[in-house]
Design an enzyme around this catalytic site. Structure first.
Site, PDB file in Angstrom:
ATOM      1  N   ARG C 103       1.220 -62.860 -80.788  1.00  0.00           N
ATOM      2  CA  ARG C 103       2.662 -62.639 -80.833  1.00  0.00           C
ATOM      3  C   ARG C 103       3.406 -63.890 -81.311  1.00  0.00           C
ATOM      4  O   ARG C 103       4.327 -63.816 -82.133  1.00  0.00           O
ATOM      5  CB  ARG C 103       3.151 -62.176 -79.446  1.00  0.00           C
ATOM      6  CG  ARG C 103       4.608 -61.902 -79.262  1.00  0.00           C
ATOM      7  CD  ARG C 103       5.338 -60.974 -80.218  1.00  0.00           C
ATOM      8  NE  ARG C 103       4.622 -59.878 -80.762  1.00  0.00           N
ATOM      9  CZ  ARG C 103       4.678 -59.524 -82.055  1.00  0.00           C
ATOM     10  NH1 ARG C 103       5.448 -60.189 -82.905  1.00  0.00           N
ATOM     11  NH2 ARG C 103       3.975 -58.523 -82.504  1.00  0.00           N
ATOM     12  N   LYS C 138      23.982 -73.200 -90.224  1.00  0.00           N
ATOM     13  CA  LYS C 138      24.029 -71.991 -89.379  1.00  0.00           C
ATOM     14  C   LYS C 138      22.616 -71.472 -89.144  1.00  0.00           C
ATOM     15  O   LYS C 138      22.259 -70.353 -89.524  1.00  0.00           O
ATOM     16  CB  LYS C 138      24.921 -70.937 -90.043  1.00  0.00           C
ATOM     17  CG  LYS C 138      26.368 -71.405 -90.121  1.00  0.00           C
ATOM     18  CD  LYS C 138      27.287 -70.398 -90.795  1.00  0.00           C
ATOM     19  CE  LYS C 138      28.726 -70.933 -90.798  1.00  0.00           C
ATOM     20  NZ  LYS C 138      29.661 -70.027 -91.494  1.00  0.00           N
ATOM     21  N   LYS C 170      35.404 -81.215 -93.696  1.00  0.00           N
ATOM     22  CA  LYS C 170      35.884 -79.839 -93.714  1.00  0.00           C
ATOM     23  C   LYS C 170      37.379 -79.779 -93.455  1.00  0.00           C
ATOM     24  O   LYS C 170      38.023 -80.808 -93.187  1.00  0.00           O
ATOM     25  CB  LYS C 170      35.120 -79.025 -92.675  1.00  0.00           C
ATOM     26  CG  LYS C 170      33.632 -78.919 -92.987  1.00  0.00           C
ATOM     27  CD  LYS C 170      32.993 -77.817 -92.170  1.00  0.00           C
ATOM     28  CE  LYS C 170      31.530 -77.675 -92.570  1.00  0.00           C
ATOM     29  NZ  LYS C 170      30.826 -76.740 -91.671  1.00  0.00           N
ATOM     30  N   GLU C 200      35.487 -80.220 -98.544  1.00  0.00           N
ATOM     31  CA  GLU C 200      35.807 -78.803 -98.705  1.00  0.00           C
ATOM     32  C   GLU C 200      37.240 -78.656 -99.178  1.00  0.00           C
ATOM     33  O   GLU C 200      38.149 -79.313 -98.647  1.00  0.00           O
ATOM     34  CB  GLU C 200      35.619 -78.112 -97.346  1.00  0.00           C
ATOM     35  CG  GLU C 200      36.062 -76.664 -97.303  1.00  0.00           C
ATOM     36  CD  GLU C 200      35.976 -76.082 -95.894  1.00  0.00           C
ATOM     37  OE1 GLU C 200      35.040 -76.437 -95.147  1.00  0.00           O
ATOM     38  OE2 GLU C 200      36.874 -75.311 -95.523  1.00  0.00           O
ATOM     39  N   ASP C 221      35.720 -73.360-101.119  1.00  0.00           N
ATOM     40  CA  ASP C 221      35.534 -72.390-100.039  1.00  0.00           C
ATOM     41  C   ASP C 221      36.382 -71.146-100.245  1.00  0.00           C
ATOM     42  O   ASP C 221      37.603 -71.238-100.466  1.00  0.00           O
ATOM     43  CB  ASP C 221      35.884 -73.050 -98.699  1.00  0.00           C
ATOM     44  CG  ASP C 221      35.361 -72.235 -97.523  1.00  0.00           C
ATOM     45  OD1 ASP C 221      34.206 -71.781 -97.594  1.00  0.00           O
ATOM     46  OD2 ASP C 221      36.117 -72.055 -96.547  1.00  0.00           O
TER      47      ASP C 221
END
Lengths: 284, 284, 284, 284, 284, 284
Positions: C103, C138, C170, C200, C221
């Protein structure tokens, strides 16, 4: 400039390991034997020489882990230049805990302040040139993040933190890859867009090859100041230039005056003397 | 004398942490980019100065963890005096692995050989007196077992490994305990039968108190050679005598000639320069 | 292109944790109960759909840790495109160990192959444009190195591995720093010479500010393809351009045709389906 | 029903590893460079789609570990159904810390909410039948406890947590053990009185054998709804029945209407999409 | 019956921690001082009393970790009854390593064999009744998997391995939940289908409530044999019955003759004497 | 005498591991199922027999880690003699947390109090002689620091904590080293000045050799009281004397009356019965 910041999670783990190393299985048997529980003490950490302090968060953490009730007040911040006798921290709490944490606290503080102080000496030597002093990966195993922090405290700049965060093609890579051009081409194919590429050269002929191929930074290794100056002229601002190779406090000035952007100095982290701090106690 | 032995379990863990620190998440992106898989290399680790080697088991472990197929043959044992150019190890295997492990291997080897070499210099200074050179707890946090091993490689002797394996009553303990006699009495009450007791004194008056009370070892702190000689005479062999306090290569001889049994020297571990080794590669 | 390489030290640790999670305190009580010791088995790991395989070194390690005597032979390398029914590995050894490791081995293999397969689908969509497909942060917590490896196996390129190896300014940083110019200036002051800087932008006005100040990469973006094309034209090759913002397999082609250098796609790692592999056993 | 509870000790460890992965050695160099110390911020975590929230304790822990002074107020509890735009948490504290923890906090929250949301979709499909939706061991390695918690948040029920807490005899065990009867007999001999026994069957003939021998649960693998209904009738309440085998949102209803007690669905944990949350910041 | 199997991954970790504890920072300084490197030795581990052996895999691992070149040959398997003087293992290798690992090897072996021997004594007392002897969670912290393995070696059966793998509703839970019926109903609502439910009762009235509500197992706590017999009759085979409460070797027989299915005995793991093994060395 | 102090860092780690062992992946599923969140409880830990308490800091830590809001008030200190029924701690907080931590808290407390109680019994037997009762390295693997602490709580004295903090030359070392004199000489050459040397002898002839060579402590192994008395006379105070070899509560008095300084007793830690504590709960 803001004080450089040290990741507190790394600090917690490192101090914990250091305390485990010092306390062993039986703990501080001297303090337990000679100091009654409840007896309090006040202490100061004082400099016994001049330099730049680095490592106070690690010292604070040593006392905190031994006994969260111990008060630890810093009087200066890391990165501050201090004179002999300067008190950098005041401590108050149970005497047992104060003495049990003392050595770990001072070992970190002395070692990192030694690095910051040596870095600052190099920075002072080259300040008139605008060149930066940068560290290397010649750090104490498992203490790299702290030692590179100490370099920043001393006014230096950090090179790579590890093999994974930038590409630095050295002579051995060039030899195995079959030359400067194939090595650089391979690196560019493999590197992501957020990764810088530096390459080491020993001669001006090699430098020409690098300039033809392109890179972010060129490491000019073991060149004398005159050759360095010639190299800087050849580069003409097309990439950043870093001098390396046994640079010491006597040679740094001449190296910097060659016009290179940076001097990388292994001695910052591999051969700094400890900075002498003492913990002076007063029964509370 | 047999070569000092380093606990292989500690070596495995320490090297693992050091490799994790250097390889990070993405690994040795330079070698992966520029060196094809399967390309082999031979290399030697060679001394670039004279001294005493220490740390080869850590270097060997770095290559083994990166790639168990890499051959690592040592030509000398730790504790050996070597000359510039001496080859201490031969390495053969995949070039990627050899280069990925290089820095960790050299960082340990250089640091520990620096300590062994400095220790040997102190030992040579005092050899005619029979005094031993001993280390302190002023070691790099988490590297104590290795640094104390390097001291043994250099001919020195180890002091306590931590706060838990012997009692050392310092000035601060004496102050808090209310004097030498109560401190020693408390220590004797608390100490198990396998624990030695040492106490620090700054004056001959304090020494008299210690002699009246009894201890295994007395630490004579910051005394000049004449006072040390007087102290040694007072002790008259009833306990072992250890001199400490900023002893350096210039002062060690005079301190030793005072007749003390031991000199403890923090600089062995807190201020040794790195020993310069290089890894010279030849494509295999 | 060489097969991407996964750091074996990270593999060892991760697989160990996964086995601990699955085996718990009592181990595989089903296999221990139903299978006699010494009974051997042969098995294959076979694909039940088409895609790109990634994760075989983790599968191999699962069997090795459970029982080093189990043979694990791979028939393809990570990064290979496979068809339904393709056998990727052959396994032989004690049946208990084969079933106990199954597994964990399949969980890694299915997850990473799912990521590689999805990446390859994006790469195929944009192949005609020369744009690269890049991942994001992410990723599944603690599996980032493996998931980014799977992206490389699928033909993608990696963005930052963490907060520490490159600067990405960002919208929130810009807001706190007081605008694009001060943010970029602060970043350049702080960044070492081996650190790239990306910023960004949401609008072409912001892009103008970035172009005036300079950066290594600009993140465009949530722009539509037409705006992206305009942005690419404005940049004119002075920095690299990366499009982001909910890009999926339906929109990727149009985004890439805008001329951007890269598309970053969070879905590669946060929303890939598992790739269906089965372990088919034959009693040995 | 009470909200499912997540072991806080597991949360602490997992979040710590995730932060270490993201912060690396140098930490969040973007926030350190662009945001002055002391600058505060307020932020909300808001849903960008509809679904069921799961993972808030992990998000809270990420901010807490980075900076215990950051306030994290949840507006809903895990297990709550939310609509697009719903604010699930309010955050206030130093901007550096808020931004440094953001990605880890969102990665956990998005992944677990994705699982809870998908589980809830399955639960809704079968609600009229009384059948339970259960998970499998096809979880992300090392995240099993969290993913199974997310299944509970979505209204599902948990199957085994590992190989050690229940017996599940699969086709491979049956083959090696020499048939259903010997496998079940061996399992009963070995199992303690607190361990349940489940066995997988592919055919009604196998089911007859299981019914003759007895077990706690029977897993009806890859049967169509008609065959499942027949199996349920054969079992007649003597053991619990679980259907498995590639069940998806389109087939779940029909499977459940066969009368089985449970549907086990690997996709809950191996193929859920991330749930889209954003962290919207306002300078404090 | 097959010999119970111990998870080798747990063995590796536990032995490593035990060796770290015993070797500390400086290692086995006695053996290093008195035994030259290269000197070999042969040794046997011999029983000094009669009983059942358990723990040989842990002993083997201790020698293996200290020195993989040491040969460790077992002459019996765990679970075997042995007489005084029986040799259970033969060891050969470097004398330093053999002596350094001795104490850890014997500490595990003596402790686990003590548990196996005590378990076997209980099993013998009740063998004529068919009742099983089961352990409890009153184990040494962090050694539970090994101690429960020793119980199996002695012929006993394991109860829960932790709080997570089965439900056991005790008097305190009943009190807080508001009675037996609500406690059982809550447990059934919460328990997954692979989790057994046991409930403790102190009186026959409580037993009636349990029988009305249903459970997998009932724990009959602190009842005398006559009451136990009455309880067994009331249960009439509808659930399994377990007697508990200070059962010792003198009372076990009468308890078992009451007809209960199981006796749970905390003393198996919390009060077993060590089994006396010695390592007898012969210089090789 | 001051209460012996236990290193809180070791306590944190040990309790954490013990809780992980008991809670597993799913946690305390019984308490979660049967006890609503927010329900509070008060409880006491009460002795069910007479003896000496040890381990309260570990119990406290178990509750603290499960839920920092649980109040844990100790009514006695470790090292206190208590009678049956004595309440040693009062606990108040959420019922779920109180019950989840109960077993770990009691397992430590019962085991360590058992050791303290047995130690106190030995101490009482020999109190009239002035002999000390000392422990051995026959401790439970990984619990040594706690078990030696319990010995101190019972009035005993600690022997070595590991192989590294003192030299103890046993029969096997003597045999390999070639006799008592060479073994002692080698030990003295190797030992640092802070390390005590003990040597084991089985006969008075061996004792003569030891007296000729000198040592800090002599271990008189397996001698009857008359021989011990003769040995003590031979030693005449020149070194400390320790009797060992299967000493039990029946023989301790006669052994001590031989005049030895210490009796070392393996049974203190390897064969102590658990001390019976119960946690009695009252719904809050």
């Amino acid at each position: 400039m803001a004080v450089p910041v040290l990741n507190p999670l790394l600090v917690q783990d490192a101090v914990r390991r250091a305390l485990d190393e010092d306390l062993g299985r039986a703990g501080d048997i001297t303090s337990l034997a000679t100091i009654p529980p409840g007896r309090t003490a006040k202490a100061v950490i004082a400099a016994r020489e001049a330099g730049v302090v680095a490592g106070l968060p690690l010292s604070r953490e040593a006392f905190r882990q031994i006994d969260p009730a111990i008060a630890f007040e810093t009087l200066v911040e890391d990165g501050t230049r201090i004179e002999p006798g300067a008190v950098v921290a005041r401590i108050a709490g149970e005497a047992r805990g104060v003495l049990s944490a003392e050595r770990v606290a001072l070992n970190y503080l002395g070692r990192l302040s030694g690095i910051a102080t040596l870095t600052a000496a190099f920075v002072a030597e080259v300040a008139h040139t605008g060149a930066a002093i940068v560290d290397t990966r010649k750090t104490t195993p498992t203490l790299r993040a702290f030692e590179k922090y100490a370099v920043r405290c001393g006014g230096g700049m950090n090179h790579r933190f590890g093999l994974d965060d930038a590409i630095l093609i050295k002579d051995n890579h060039i030899a195995v890859a079959g030359g400067i051009a194939p090595a650089l081409q391979a690196a560019k194919r493999a590197a992501g867009h957020m990764v810088k590429i530096e390459i080491e050269v020993d001669t001006l002929d090699q430098l020409s090859e690098v300039l033809a191929e392109g890179a972010d930074v060129v490491l000019l290794d073991n060149m004398d100041p005159a050759t360095l100056a010639e190299a800087v002229a050849m580069v003409g601002g097309r990439m950043r230039t870093e001098a390396s190779g046994g640079i010491n406090l006597k040679t740094a000035r001449a190296v910097a005056e060659s016009g290179v952007d940076m001097l990388s100095v292994g001695a910052l982290t591999h051969s700094a003397r400890v900075f002498d701090f003492g913990l002076d106690i007063a029964i509370g």
